[in-house]
Design a protein around this motif. Structure first.
Motif: not given
Length: 847
Positions: A76-79, A74, A60, A3
């Motif tokens: 923000f995901a997998d860097s 949301s 976070e 990720g």
């Protein structure tokens, strides 16, 4: 790591959409031991209506605002943070809680065991500025960076721009507001913070500007930091580079910071270079280490132009940074400092590294194919640095040194503050030299492998040469035959000395190059191809020359020529063309007369490898004893207090393998036996204790007692190595579990523990870990940061076994895991290559 990858295609697609302008980064470093606050405002233009992403690794994300509208966290995901519906001009604001690390990546946090003080420093190359702020993490999206940092009031805070006066809050906190940087890449930005000590100086640049200089270090090490000498070398480097590059230093100031638990030698953050504390000498060190520090200082300074002012577009151009800095720092060291034999050091250390790397299955062209971030992480290797530097040395000889520097100067002027590719440099060098370099570049920079050059000599009854030629061969997998610029030296024995009596310089190309100008010369005692070390190639000594070398190597006056002969003998040993037992004899017979510290250091390491892994198994015990006996004799015979004495003593301690050896080590450590001029200082006492631990003469309690006397970061590293060196199943298992079952050890303790785990005196215990090693590979790769995973995968490989069982188990894992990450497979493949080479050399020794 899953990720967190970024592919080259993704970077190219993003660059086609985005052009960055500026970052404003606010950091709050007063929120405890685990997290810090990060607020990023990034302004950028984009293709209207397009979608892309920005990089961030955080615990976070608190809020995301794009062009005044809230974006769900949301996104923000997998860097990554997804960015949709971009405008022509954009402002993104990201507020997040980020994590300190203890791995030397991102923002590293260290607590000094001496006084409890907290020190922070950033390390962002390759992809780790995203651990501190939201960023388009690729080198060709340059921008200005303005940092605002809130930290404890007593601290110092250093970044790329000059340090401003802090604003005090009255509650123990203060805020530093830094001016924006020039347009630079994110990976060379920097934040260093803590109660560092400092000393200031300045110099006047060729532009007439006064450049502030600073040297920083921890309080508990400050007494050992020789800042005046560092300033002297820095001034010499500035003067040399500004003249040769015809371009004044491009940044506002130049700080050099010695920071704890650093993974590399140094990092070229613009105007704020970080260095390993290995270069703060609390005990006596060898001249090899002292010289290496000078080269490193000048290496990072060269990067201010080559890498920071002008930067590669993508990481396949990493060599443009590192190879150039290797070459530039070596020529600057040789020509601008007292270390005039820097090219000998380069041959002994860098080129040995390069030849080894270039013969691994993972070898690659200097201009490597870098498909993603994981590719570049494993590419900080002997090809990117040392082979590239060697090739540039040959290129400078090929086009002429003045023309080379003129081309580089033109390159800086034309490409300042921008990103380039190889062709941009070659264009300028072609203009200044008049040479067509496309063919040269294709053969040298775009193909892999190392050539071997050997002499062909015929003579008449009177010993007069009737034919002299040079053959060139290439490995079957990499069959490129290349052009070389090289010298041929003739050496004769005169009154015990081996002196050069004739030298020619020529271009070599093709499988066979006749050298008619050497016909009619009397055949010498020793023929040295690549005399003066212009070429990048393995060389072979003919039988007569090899015999002469064994008898008279120490009698060669020129240290570079000696280094070349040492290297040729080692290459022939590694290639199973000569016996490792003969190499052991060669070293023990001649190393006592070697004057160059790095040559001694490199050769002694090769001697230990030959004794521990290359000799036939049935000879290993006797050879190890012979080596340790020989090293002790050399230590006893060395000049009192000399560099060689220290090297022979430490090598003896490492090589000790019999009760008598450890008796001597113990006597040295407790003072019941002494050597004139040898001081058993703090670090040497630890080296001797590690030896005793490996011999079963020191237990964990004795190590803890030593640590209580030296409760420092360095002491902690030595203690971890010593405990892992104890040759018992329990000690090895404890070392293993401390790294595999737990994930709390800082990078330097991981590295030191692995070093002790592999100690050759405990080789038998390693048999029990072969299956466990392969079981842990995928879980470790998937759960640890790259740097820690690499330390474990290389450091816990039971390489000292060097047997067919380990070879078979490694091959079986590679067959069973064809879809494992290419970077992981490369590390395992390189481990295997070391075992396969050892087995081939063992067979040669047995025959």
């Amino acid at each position: 790591m899953p990720g967190e990858n970024l592919t080259r295609i993704e970077a190219q697609e993003r660059r086609a959409i985005v052009d960055t302008h500026s970052y404003e980064v606010g950091l709050d470093l007063t929120r405890g031991a685990e997290i810090f606050g990060s607020r990023t405002v990034v302004r950028f233009s984009a293709t209207e209506g397009a979608d892309t992403f920005i990089d961030l690794i955080a615990r976070e994300v608190q809020s995301i605002t794009l062009n005044g509208r809230d974006v769900p966290v949301s996104a923000f995901a997998d860097s990554r943070i997804a960015l949709e519906g971009l405008q022509r001009e954009n402002e993104l604001v990201v507020e997040a809680d980020c994590l300190y690390t203890n791995t030397g990546e991102g923002l590293h946090r260290f607590v000094d065991p001496v006084d409890g003080e907290v020190y922070l420093y950033s390390q962002f190359e390759v992809p780790d500025s995203r651990r501190v702020f939201a960023v388009f993490e690729q080198p060709d999206l340059k921008a200005t960076f303005a940092f605002t940092v809130t930290a404890p009031e007593p601290w110092k805070v250093i970044s790329n721009s000059p340090t401003p006066e802090p604003k005090k809050h009255g509650d123990g906190r203060a805020t530093w507001v830094f001016e924006p940087t020039p347009r630079i890449s994110s990976y060379i930005t920097a934040i260093v913070a803590g109660p560092y000590e400092e000393v200031r100086s300045e110099l006047t640049s060729a532009s007439g500007r006064v450049i502030p200089l600073g040297v920083y270090g921890r309080k508990s090490l400050w007494q050992h930091l020789d800042a005046d000498y560092i300033f002297d070398k820095t001034r010499e480097g500035f003067a040399y580079y500004e003249e040769k590059f015809d371009y004044p230093y491009p940044f506002a100031k130049y700080d050099q910071l010695f920071v704890p638990e650093f993974n590399a030698g140094a990092m070229e953050n613009a105007g704020a270079v970080t260095f390993t504390e290995t270069y703060v000498f609390r005990s006596k060190v060898t001249d090899a280490v002292k010289e290496r520090r000078v080269v490193t200082i000048l290496h990072e300074l060269a990067h201010m132009w080559f890498g920071d002012l002008v930067t590669m577009k993508w990481w396949n151009g990493l060599w443009l940074n590192e190879s150039f800095a290797e070459w530039a720092s070596t020529i600057a060291t040789a020509e601008a400092t007292e270390w005039t034999e820097a090219w000998t050091t380069f041959n002994a250390m860098e080129k040995t590294w390069a030849y080894r790397q270039d013969q691994l299955p993972s070898t690659h062209p200097v201009v490597a194919e870098i498909n993603d971030l994981e590719d570049v992480q494993v590419n900080f290797d002997g090809i990117t640095y040392a082979k590239g530097g060697s090739v540039l040395k040959q290129l400078a000889a090929w086009v002429g040194i003045e023309q080379f520097f003129a081309g580089v100067a033109a390159y800086f002027k034309k490409n300042e503050w921008s990103n380039t590719e190889l062709s941009d440099l070659l264009t300028e060098l072609e203009t200044t030299s008049g040479r067509e370099l496309g063919t040269w570049a294709k053969k040298w920079l775009e193909t892999a492998g190392v050539n071997t050059l050997a002499p062909v000599i015929s003579e008449d009854a009177d010993g007069v040469i009737t034919r002299f030629a040079i053959t060139q061969t290439a490995p079957a997998d990499y069959p490129t035959i290349r052009p070389h610029r090289l010298g041929v030296g003739f050496y004769n024995v005169t009154d015990g000395a081996l002196e050069r009596v004739h030298h020619v310089e020529l271009d070599v190309d093709g499988d066979l190059t006749e050298v008619p100008e050497l016909k009619g010369q009397r055949r010498p005692d020793l023929v040295l191809l690549n005399d003066e070390d212009l070429a990048y190639a393995k060389i072979r000594l003919d039988e007569r020359s090899l015999r002469t070398a064994i008898e008279h190597l120490g009698g060669i006056a020129d240290p570079l020529a000696r280094s070349l002969v040492w290297g040729a003998a080692w290459d022939q040993t590694r290639d199973a063309e000569s016996s490792p037992s003969d190499y052991v004899d060669l070293v023990l017979r001649n190393i006592g007369r070697e004057t160059e510290s790095t040559t001694v250091r490199t050769t002694l390491a090769q001697l230990q490898l030959a004794a521990n892994s290359y000799v036939a198994p049935e000879k290993r015990e006797s050879t190890r004893a012979k080596v340790a006996d020989g090293l002790w004799q050399l230590a006893e015979g060395a000049e009192a207090g000399s560099d060689s004495q220290l090297q022979f003593v430490t090598a003896f301690a490492t090589a000790a393998s019999t009760p008598a050896h450890w008796d001597t080590v113990q006597a040295l450590r407790d003072g019941s036996q002494t050597l004139p001029g040898l001081e058993i200082d703090t670090d040497l006492a630890w080296q001797l204790l590690i030896s005793l631990a490996a011999g079963g003469r020191a237990d964990a309690a004795a190590i803890d007692e030593a640590l209580a006397d030296d409760n420092t970061a360095k002491g902690g590293e030595f203690a971890a190595q010593a405990k892992a060196s104890i040759p018992s199943a329990e000690a090895k298992r404890a070392a293993w579990d401390s790294l595999i079952a737990k994930d709390d050890k800082p990078n330097t303790i991981v590295r030191s523990t692995a070093l002790g785990f592999q100690h050759p005196a405990g080789v038998e215990q390693l048999r029990d870990f072969v299956a466990s090693y392969f079981d842990m590979l995928l879980p470790i790769w998937n759960s640890r940061s790259y740097q820690i995973a690499q330390y474990i995968i290389v450091g816990l490989y039971p390489a000292p076994l060097a047997n067919r069982e380990l070879q078979d188990a490694t091959r079986a894992w590679l067959r069973a895991n064809p879809d494992a990450a290419p970077a992981l497979r490369r590390l395992v493949d390189e481990n295997l290559a070391g075992v396969e080479r050892a087995l081939a050399v063992q067979d040669r020794d047995a025959s």
